[in-house]
Write an enzyme that holds these catalytic residues in place. Structure first.
Site, PDB file in Angstrom:
ATOM      1  N   PHE A  60     -22.486 -15.366  -5.533  1.00  0.00           N
ATOM      2  CA  PHE A  60     -23.575 -15.366  -4.567  1.00  0.00           C
ATOM      3  C   PHE A  60     -24.818 -16.083  -5.069  1.00  0.00           C
ATOM      4  O   PHE A  60     -25.860 -16.026  -4.433  1.00  0.00           O
ATOM      5  CB  PHE A  60     -23.933 -13.921  -4.188  1.00  0.00           C
ATOM      6  CG  PHE A  60     -22.790 -13.173  -3.564  1.00  0.00           C
ATOM      7  CD1 PHE A  60     -22.579 -13.231  -2.201  1.00  0.00           C
ATOM      8  CD2 PHE A  60     -21.910 -12.437  -4.327  1.00  0.00           C
ATOM      9  CE1 PHE A  60     -21.526 -12.556  -1.604  1.00  0.00           C
ATOM     10  CE2 PHE A  60     -20.850 -11.747  -3.752  1.00  0.00           C
ATOM     11  CZ  PHE A  60     -20.656 -11.811  -2.382  1.00  0.00           C
ATOM     12  N   ASP A 177     -17.504  -4.697  -7.114  1.00  0.00           N
ATOM     13  CA  ASP A 177     -17.061  -5.812  -7.961  1.00  0.00           C
ATOM     14  C   ASP A 177     -17.280  -5.485  -9.441  1.00  0.00           C
ATOM     15  O   ASP A 177     -17.801  -6.312 -10.197  1.00  0.00           O
ATOM     16  CB  ASP A 177     -17.778  -7.107  -7.590  1.00  0.00           C
ATOM     17  CG  ASP A 177     -17.036  -8.347  -8.105  1.00  0.00           C
ATOM     18  OD1 ASP A 177     -15.847  -8.223  -8.464  1.00  0.00           O
ATOM     19  OD2 ASP A 177     -17.650  -9.431  -8.151  1.00  0.00           O
TER      20      ASP A 177
END
Length: 304
Positions: A60, A177
């Protein structure tokens, strides 16, 4: 999260980055009305790295190491492209968190790239010198290949579970994650902090969530079975995989794709029965699996 930002040096921040103008600088609290206009910003964040060589590429954003000039404090600067239509979920979650085993958000500010007409969010984060992944590789690359000492592994795992317990129990936040690359450590002090909350989400009971989440080696079976109503327990599975990796010096389940990942899990833990599959995903229709007997974990970790 640092909410005490009365230091006048910090209030005089101006980010220096070629080709990008800083629109406003925000104190790290949940009140967006505290945005500062660019006229009041006098930043002295300077880069101590080659700006063309980021420290880390993430899913990201890009992370750099930088220094706040006034305080000489080394920090991590995470830069992510911001969709103007939405608020950044990672920022909102990090504003809530304040725990010794979760990376601290110090400040944040937005920048606009005038040439590309793009808006970027910059998260100024607590700096930690290594990831747990780097520490595992450190032992693997020794002249006589080694694994992490048990005492060190236990200290790290204790802190990892403390951080997850805080996120899960206090806020209902699922990281989604957990993996060695997203766990930062200081090998001198043995401190550990969970980082990279780009996939994190507050899970609402009975709400659907995307199942294609979490890095493959650390993905819980219910995600592989396509569950969209999972819980924070998927982080616990991931943490267990991390623990196995600390002991073995390599990932415990090394699937080449999503389905093969399930095969690798079954090779060790055995074939799940129908009740277990339905508990993971009541809507899963395929129940025909060849029976495989589980391997005792003592045998899995028999390098000891």
């Amino acid at each position: 999260m640092n909410t005490n930002l009365s230091n006048p040096n910090i209030d005089n921040l101006r980010h220096q980055q070629t080709g990008v103008s800083s629109e406003h600088f925000n104190k790290s609290n949940q009140n967006d009305s505290n945005d500062l206009s660019s006229d009041t910003i006098n930043a002295q964040i300077t880069n101590n790295y080659d700006t063309n060589v980021p420290k880390k590429f993430g899913s990201f954003g890009v992370v750099f190491v930088t220094t706040i000039e006034e305080t000489k404090e080394k920090v991590a600067l995470k830069k992510v492209l911001q969709d103007r239509r939405f608020k950044n979920r990672e920022l909102k979650i990090m504003q809530r968190l304040e725990h010794n085993n979760v990376i601290d958000l110090k400040y944040y500010f937005y920048q606009e790239d005038q040439s590309k007409k793009e808006l970027y969010l910059n998260l100024v984060l607590e700096y930690m010198p290594q990831s747990l992944y780097q520490r595992i590789r450190h032992y693997a690359h020794m002249k006589e290949r080694q694994t992490m000492p048990h005492d060190e592994a236990q200290i790290y795992m204790y802190q990892l579970f403390k951080g997850l317990n805080y996120m899960h129990g206090s806020w209902g936040i699922c990281h989604r994650d957990i993996k060695p690359q997203n766990i930062l450590i200081n090998p001198e002090t043995l401190e550990l902090k969970i980082c990279d909350l780009g996939s994190a989400k507050i899970l609402i009971p009975n709400d659907n969530n995307v199942s294609y989440i979490c890095s493959r080696y650390y993905r819980a079976p219910e995600l592989i079975f396509g569950s969209v109503q999972y819980t924070t327990q998927i982080d616990i599975w991931s943490a267990g995989c991390v623990m196995g990796e600390l002991i073995l010096g390599k990932p415990l389940f090394c699937g080449t794709n999503g389905i093969n990942q399930l095969v690798e899990i079954i090779k060790i833990l055995g074939t799940p029965n129908v009740q277990e599959i339905l508990a993971m995903n009541p809507n899963y229709k395929e129940h025909a699996f060849t029976y495989i007997q589980p391997i005792p974990l003592q045998q899995v970790f028999n390098h000891e």
